[in-house]
Design a protein around this motif. Structure first.
Motif, PDB file in Angstrom:
ATOM      1  N   TYR A 193      58.376  71.816   8.379  1.00 12.86           N
ATOM      2  CA  TYR A 193      57.610  70.704   9.291  1.00 12.86           C
ATOM      3  C   TYR A 193      56.498  71.495   9.684  1.00 12.86           C
ATOM      4  CZ  TYR A 193      60.833  73.966  11.851  1.00 12.86           C
ATOM      5  OH  TYR A 193      61.671  74.848  12.133  1.00 12.86           O
ATOM      6  N   ARG A 243      53.898  68.421   5.865  1.00  9.15           N
ATOM      7  CA  ARG A 243      54.388  69.686   5.283  1.00  9.15           C
ATOM      8  C   ARG A 243      54.661  69.848   4.191  1.00  9.15           C
ATOM      9  NH1 ARG A 243      54.473  74.982   7.704  1.00  9.15           N
ATOM     10  NH2 ARG A 243      52.794  74.229   8.965  1.00  9.15           N
ATOM     11  N   ARG A 256      59.784  66.870  13.345  1.00  8.60           N
ATOM     12  CA  ARG A 256      60.473  68.203  13.209  1.00  8.60           C
ATOM     13  C   ARG A 256      61.773  68.484  13.831  1.00  8.60           C
ATOM     14  NH1 ARG A 256      55.106  71.622  15.769  1.00  8.60           N
ATOM     15  NH2 ARG A 256      53.949  69.541  15.909  1.00  8.60           N
ATOM     16  N   ALA A 282      63.974  66.647  11.425  1.00  6.83           N
ATOM     17  CA  ALA A 282      64.167  67.709  10.296  1.00  6.83           C
ATOM     18  C   ALA A 282      65.257  68.568  10.810  1.00  6.83           C
ATOM     19  CB  ALA A 282      62.948  68.334   9.987  1.00  6.83           C
ATOM     20  N   THR A 296      58.788  66.982   6.717  1.00  3.92           N
ATOM     21  CA  THR A 296      57.980  65.953   7.447  1.00  3.92           C
ATOM     22  C   THR A 296      57.008  65.772   6.227  1.00  3.92           C
ATOM     23  OG1 THR A 296      56.807  67.766   8.724  1.00  3.92           O
ATOM     24  CG2 THR A 296      58.434  66.579   9.901  1.00  3.92           C
TER      25      THR A 296
END
Length: 464
Positions: free
Chosen positions: A110, A135, A84, A87, A132
């Motif tokens: 995420y 998700r 995360r 991201a 990710t």
């Protein structure tokens, strides 16, 4: 005459991107950018073996931003990342690089926070999605993201994606993407699994080798190993953290349970410590990172996965409380400090058996070894340490058009602070954090509560 390196303008990038690079003070392309950008702009699939700090995010970021059609209301680029924090970091980097592209939309998705927040941001399709794998697949299942106009797929940190067990999700995601697309893959190492992923999903890729993550560490990083019995480790860690030169520290453990247990131990001995692991809700993770960044805490105790991609500048010390299994994990951890020319120290605490294992790694030649120094532990205190700064939570953020500049102005005008006394500020979508001196914190919160920013009344409260 030696040939001169090309400039970003020589690479054929759009004027809006060159304008952003100038503002960001990117002087010249790194070797990986110099090689990747022309290949990617020519529409070729690219495999980049690129270590941390090689500039790979800007290499693929500039390449895809050049190709985005901001007038097309559809997801055109997908970047898959393993964690995360990464991201968020990639999303922010792409937004900065694409600052002068009108109406560019970049979103990060995420696990760990409410689906409804993400669905709301999808009412108008983002041009670029950073996500990710788990998700993103959820969004595909719900048809909240439909990738039928995708131009480019980027697999960032492919080795880590596979190491974390995302293989099945990657297969399922790629199955749903248009066959006619460009694919860019970046990995610090080229394991058999990564090579298999390349063979199955990239078409005649051009290979760029900007170097593997090796055991060569910067000269300004000091490595220290401490050996002794496992029972002495907590006291030895506490002693290290109490030394003035330790400064801001990141402590690595191998499990979530150990992270939580060690954080409680440190807090009970007067250390301002926070925990960070993969099962924490995203707001709690944001808060832990923010406290370390703004000086409200001294120590962050984290797992490898949670610490992957986190951005904490001015980190003085890394301590590996648990020994990692592999040399590259040791290097990733140690490399969180001594960045951008700064000095730093990386410690590792080991038993005699673990030391024998570590000594097999080439990097062990650079480690200065000494016995664990573990003075008698003080009794647990009832209160944790109180750093000079404290963090205030403000009930307005980016979605309310609030900026860091707005917050500084309000805290100076309404809170009675000097500009220099307003500490680190972080603005999130629906709230913000502001660091202020502890003695005045309660008074400042009361004064600023009810003030208006951009026509909206704000509430301010202490973060404990």
């Amino acid at each position: 005459m030696t040939p001169t390196s090309p400039s970003f303008a020589d690479l054929g990038l759009a004027p809006a991107l060159l304008q952003a690079l100038e503002e960001l003070a990117f002087a010249a392309p790194t070797p990986v950018q110099e090689q990747v950008i022309p290949m990617a702009l020519a529409g070729q699939d690219v495999v980049g073996q690129a270590p941390t700090g090689s500039g790979k995010t800007a290499a693929y970021g500039l390449s895809v931003l050049h190709q985005v059609d901001v007038k097309l209301d559809a997801v055109q680029i997908i970047v898959l990342v393993p964690a995360r924090e990464l991201a968020l970091q990639v999303r922010d980097a792409l937004k900065k690089l694409g600052k002068f592209l009108p109406n560019l939309r970049v979103a990060a998705f995420y696990g760990g926070h409410a689906f409804r927040d993400e669905t709301a941001s999808l009412q108008q399709a983002p041009h670029i999605v950073v996500a990710t794998p788990g998700r993103l697949l959820d969004h595909f299942e719900r048809r909240s993201i439909i990738p039928n106009q995708l131009k480019v797929l980027i697999l960032d940190e492919a080795d880590k994606l596979l190491e974390l067990g995302f293989q099945d999700e990657l297969v399922e995601i790629i199955k749903r993407l248009p066959r006619r697309r460009q694919t860019l893959l970046f990995s610090a190492t080229m394991s058999d699994k990564v090579l298999d992923l390349i063979r199955k999903n990239l078409t005649r890729p051009r290979v760029v080798n900007a170097g593997e993550d090796t055991d060569e560490l910067p000269e300004n990083l000091k490595l220290v190993g401490h050996y002794g019995t496992v029972e002495k480790k907590p006291a030895a860690l506490l002693h290290l953290l109490q030394q003035p030169e330790t400064g801001r520290a990141l402590v690595f453990c191998n499990t979530r349970e150990r992270c939580s247990e060690l954080t409680r131990f440190l807090q009970g001995r007067g250390v301002a410590a926070e925990v960070l692991h993969g099962k924490m809700p995203q707001p709690e993770r944001d808060k832990a990172l923010m406290k370390l960044r703004n000086g409200s805490s001294q120590v962050l105790v984290a797992t490898d996965v949670a610490a992957r991609g986190i951005d904490v500048t001015a980190l003085d010390t890394v301590v590996q409380f648990d020994s990692p299994d592999k040399a590259d994990a040791f290097q990733h951890r140690a490399g969180r400090t001594a960045r951008a020319g700064a000095e730093g120290t990386a410690h590792i605490l080991v038993t005699d058996k673990e030391m024998a294992h570590v000594k097999k790694w080439p990097v062990a030649a650079s480690i200065q070894w000494k016995p664990l120094y573990a003075p008698k532990l003080p009794p647990a205190a009832h209160k944790t340490a109180r750093p000079e700064n404290v963090t205030l939570h403000v009930s307005a953020g980016r979605k309310d058009k609030v900026s860091a500049h707005d917050l500084v102005g309000t805290f100076v005008a309404q809170g009675g602070l000097e500009r220099s006394e307003v500490g680190h500020i972080e603005v999130f979508d629906h709230y913000s954090y502001v660091a202020v001196p502890r003695p005045q914190a309660k008074d400042i919160a009361e004064r600023v509560t009810g003030a208006k920013i951009k026509g909206r009344k704000i509430r301010v409260s202490l973060v404990e």
